[in-house]
Design a protein around this motif. Structure first.
Motif, PDB file in Angstrom:
ATOM      1  N   GLY A 115      36.715  39.170  33.876  1.00  0.00           N
ATOM      2  CA  GLY A 115      37.889  39.002  33.033  1.00  0.00           C
ATOM      3  C   GLY A 115      37.625  37.995  31.917  1.00  0.00           C
ATOM      4  O   GLY A 115      36.687  37.203  31.978  1.00  0.00           O
TER       5      GLY A 115
ATOM      6  N   GLU B 236      46.695  41.084  39.984  1.00  0.00           N
ATOM      7  CA  GLU B 236      45.730  40.024  40.298  1.00  0.00           C
ATOM      8  C   GLU B 236      44.332  40.667  40.256  1.00  0.00           C
ATOM      9  O   GLU B 236      44.086  41.658  40.937  1.00  0.00           O
ATOM     10  CB  GLU B 236      46.091  39.496  41.692  1.00  0.00           C
ATOM     11  CG  GLU B 236      45.672  38.072  41.952  1.00  0.00           C
ATOM     12  CD  GLU B 236      44.199  37.981  42.283  1.00  0.00           C
ATOM     13  OE1 GLU B 236      43.479  37.259  41.558  1.00  0.00           O
ATOM     14  OE2 GLU B 236      43.777  38.647  43.237  1.00  0.00           O
ATOM     15  N   PRO B 237      43.414  40.153  39.429  1.00  0.00           N
ATOM     16  CA  PRO B 237      42.160  40.877  39.210  1.00  0.00           C
ATOM     17  C   PRO B 237      41.320  41.090  40.463  1.00  0.00           C
ATOM     18  O   PRO B 237      40.530  42.023  40.532  1.00  0.00           O
ATOM     19  CB  PRO B 237      41.408  40.003  38.198  1.00  0.00           C
ATOM     20  CG  PRO B 237      42.115  38.688  38.176  1.00  0.00           C
ATOM     21  CD  PRO B 237      43.517  38.946  38.588  1.00  0.00           C
TER      22      PRO B 237
ATOM     23  N   THR C 153      38.717  33.509  32.422  1.00  0.00           N
ATOM     24  CA  THR C 153      38.662  33.073  33.812  1.00  0.00           C
ATOM     25  C   THR C 153      37.599  33.827  34.628  1.00  0.00           C
ATOM     26  O   THR C 153      37.340  33.475  35.790  1.00  0.00           O
ATOM     27  CB  THR C 153      40.052  33.198  34.476  1.00  0.00           C
ATOM     28  OG1 THR C 153      40.641  34.435  34.055  1.00  0.00           O
ATOM     29  CG2 THR C 153      40.950  32.064  34.038  1.00  0.00           C
TER      30      THR C 153
ATOM     31  N   GLU D 159      36.857  36.520  36.409  1.00  0.00           N
ATOM     32  CA  GLU D 159      36.880  37.159  37.730  1.00  0.00           C
ATOM     33  C   GLU D 159      36.110  38.487  37.669  1.00  0.00           C
ATOM     34  O   GLU D 159      36.380  39.326  36.809  1.00  0.00           O
ATOM     35  CB  GLU D 159      38.321  37.449  38.178  1.00  0.00           C
ATOM     36  CG  GLU D 159      39.189  36.215  38.346  1.00  0.00           C
ATOM     37  CD  GLU D 159      39.895  35.783  37.059  1.00  0.00           C
ATOM     38  OE1 GLU D 159      39.516  36.246  35.962  1.00  0.00           O
ATOM     39  OE2 GLU D 159      40.833  34.979  37.163  1.00  0.00           O
TER      40      GLU D 159
ATOM     41  N   ARG E 170      47.393  33.627  35.674  1.00  0.00           N
ATOM     42  CA  ARG E 170      46.067  32.997  35.585  1.00  0.00           C
ATOM     43  C   ARG E 170      45.993  31.822  36.554  1.00  0.00           C
ATOM     44  O   ARG E 170      47.011  31.202  36.877  1.00  0.00           O
ATOM     45  CB  ARG E 170      45.818  32.499  34.151  1.00  0.00           C
ATOM     46  CG  ARG E 170      45.746  33.605  33.114  1.00  0.00           C
ATOM     47  CD  ARG E 170      44.530  34.479  33.320  1.00  0.00           C
ATOM     48  NE  ARG E 170      44.363  35.386  32.201  1.00  0.00           N
ATOM     49  CZ  ARG E 170      43.238  35.498  31.482  1.00  0.00           C
ATOM     50  NH1 ARG E 170      42.189  34.766  31.779  1.00  0.00           N
ATOM     51  NH2 ARG E 170      43.158  36.351  30.500  1.00  0.00           N
TER      52      ARG E 170
ATOM     53  N   SER F 295      43.784  39.030  34.101  1.00  0.00           N
ATOM     54  CA  SER F 295      42.656  38.355  33.448  1.00  0.00           C
ATOM     55  C   SER F 295      42.191  39.090  32.187  1.00  0.00           C
ATOM     56  O   SER F 295      41.130  38.788  31.652  1.00  0.00           O
ATOM     57  CB  SER F 295      41.485  38.309  34.434  1.00  0.00           C
ATOM     58  OG  SER F 295      41.233  39.621  34.913  1.00  0.00           O
TER      59      SER F 295
END
Ligand SMILES: Cc1ncc(COP(=O)(O)O)c(C=O)c1O
Length: 388
Positions: free
Chosen positions: A155, A131-132, A158, A160, A355, A107
């Protein structure tokens, strides 16, 4: 010594009254810094240790801004850079060498990703994108040669919100440093060092600048050894900042509390209104429960700023989403958020690996200082374009 008028143009004896005091930090411009004697000449970047030596390492205007940011972020040392992206590259170039590996959230701000996959890659540094929301499981991605774990929370686009404490604990257990891009929180709505982060940076361009008219970045650390690495890298890279931009940023700091507070209230009202609209599938605003990691925002942050995204329900084509953005009258279309003008940018996020599957249905909004009801009315008149 008698002087010709030509020499007086350079070496004047004109007198002015002394003792002027102002509320503002003067703009000290200068490349050359004058030394008192031949023996005093130095070319050392740390102006706090050796005194002023060269404009590249900061005039008093730049050092004042750096010291103010350092104070606000509860750091020990802050280095300014010509922009937020330059802060990102300074950190990577100061701490990495060929054969090293770094971890970056999927992200992340896109130019951070691009720096890793192009220039850093060319110099032999490998990057993996995680993956955040990975949290403590970041452990499983740490390799023998991993030197930095990047975090950016929330992020870009998106939004996160990361479990920073879990990532820091896992990274530190393997002796890996954690860097945070703390731009969304303006360096203050999230206390990076209280969460164990080793290096924090922000695009001063955003909330500190606050008026879309300057580019600056900052890198802040507590550990003197990290400061040494950053300072000598800055000297080698020649990342100079403009004293005029620093002066604008110092002015921006003075109003940042009221701007942030007004923007927070307005952004939350606009986001809540959008969440009630049938066209909207989800609102990605850290202070609203539908945002991934909302629980970490509640746990870690002191408030929220003005950037968030909306995802439309499936149906509208990319052209219809563009038509919605084009129909907005108060929201302008453009990068670099955190100014007083509201902005809207639509993305085709499906093109970026890792994403969520929002594809072309995501629009990021920056809320400025226009009245909230006018912003809502603007969005309301543009939403029908999704169906036209
Ligand atoms: C999260 C984040 N980090 C860094 C930057 C880079 O800042 P600058 O535009 O000052 O280079 C941006 C700019 O949009 C950003 O959004």
């Amino acid at each position: 010594m008698a002087k010709t008028w030509q020499t007086k143009l350079i070496h004047s004896d004109a007198k002015i009254p002394q003792g002027y005091r102002s509320l503002t930090t003067p703009v000290y411009r200068g490349s050359t810094t004058v030394f008192p004697s031949a023996a005093a000449v130095r070319d050392t970047w740390d102006q706090h240790r050796v005194g002023y030596t060269y404009g590249l390492y900061g005039t008093p205007t730049a050092l004042e801004l750096a010291a103010r940011i350092c104070e606000l972020e509860s750091g020990a040392h802050t280095i300014l850079t010509p922009g937020g992206q330059a802060a990102i590259s300074l950190i990577n170039l100061a701490f990495l060498k060929a054969g090293d590996h770094i971890l970056i959230p999927a992200s992340v701000y896109f130019p951070n990703r691009k720096l890793a996959t192009t220039l850093l890659n060319r110099f032999g540094v490998a990057a993996s994108f995680y993956e955040p929301m990975i949290g403590a499981n970041i452990s499983s991605l740490i390799q023998e040669n991993t030197r930095l774990v990047w975090c950016e929370s929330p992020g870009s686009i998106t939004m996160e919100v990361q479990d920073l404490s879990a990532i820091v604990a896992a990274a530190h257990a393997r002796n890996v440093r954690v860097v945070l891009d703390n731009t969304w929180a303006a360096g203050i709505l999230l206390d990076a060092f209280a969460h164990g982060v080793d290096i924090t940076m922000q695009a001063v361009t955003k909330y500190i600048g606050g008026h879309s008219d300057l580019l600056l970045g900052s890198v802040t650390v507590r550990d003197p050894a990290l400061y040494e690495r950053l300072g000598s890298a800055q000297q080698n890279l020649g990342f100079a900042v403009s004293p005029d931009d620093c002066s604008l940023a110092l002015r921006g700091l003075q109003t940042m509390a009221v701007r942030l507070s007004a923007i927070e209230t307005s952004a939350l009202a606009v986001a809540t209104w959008l969440a009630s609209r049938p066209e909207v599938e989800t609102v990605l605003h850290p202070a609203i429960p539908s945002c991934p990691g909302h629980e970490f925002w509640k746990r870690d942050f002191l408030g929220s700023s003005g950037v968030f995204s909306i995802v439309f329900r499936t149906g509208p084509t990319q052209q219809q989403v563009h038509a919605f953005v084009d129909a907005l009258q108060l929201f302008k279309i453009g990068y670099s958020w955190a100014g007083v003008t509201s902005l809207a940018v639509s993305y085709d996020i499906g093109r970026i690996p890792g994403r969520p599957p929002y594809d072309h249905r995501i629009v990021r909004l920056n809320i400025g200082l226009e009245s909230t009801s006018d912003l809502i009315a603007d969005l309301d008149q543009a939403l029908p374009k999704l169906r036209d």
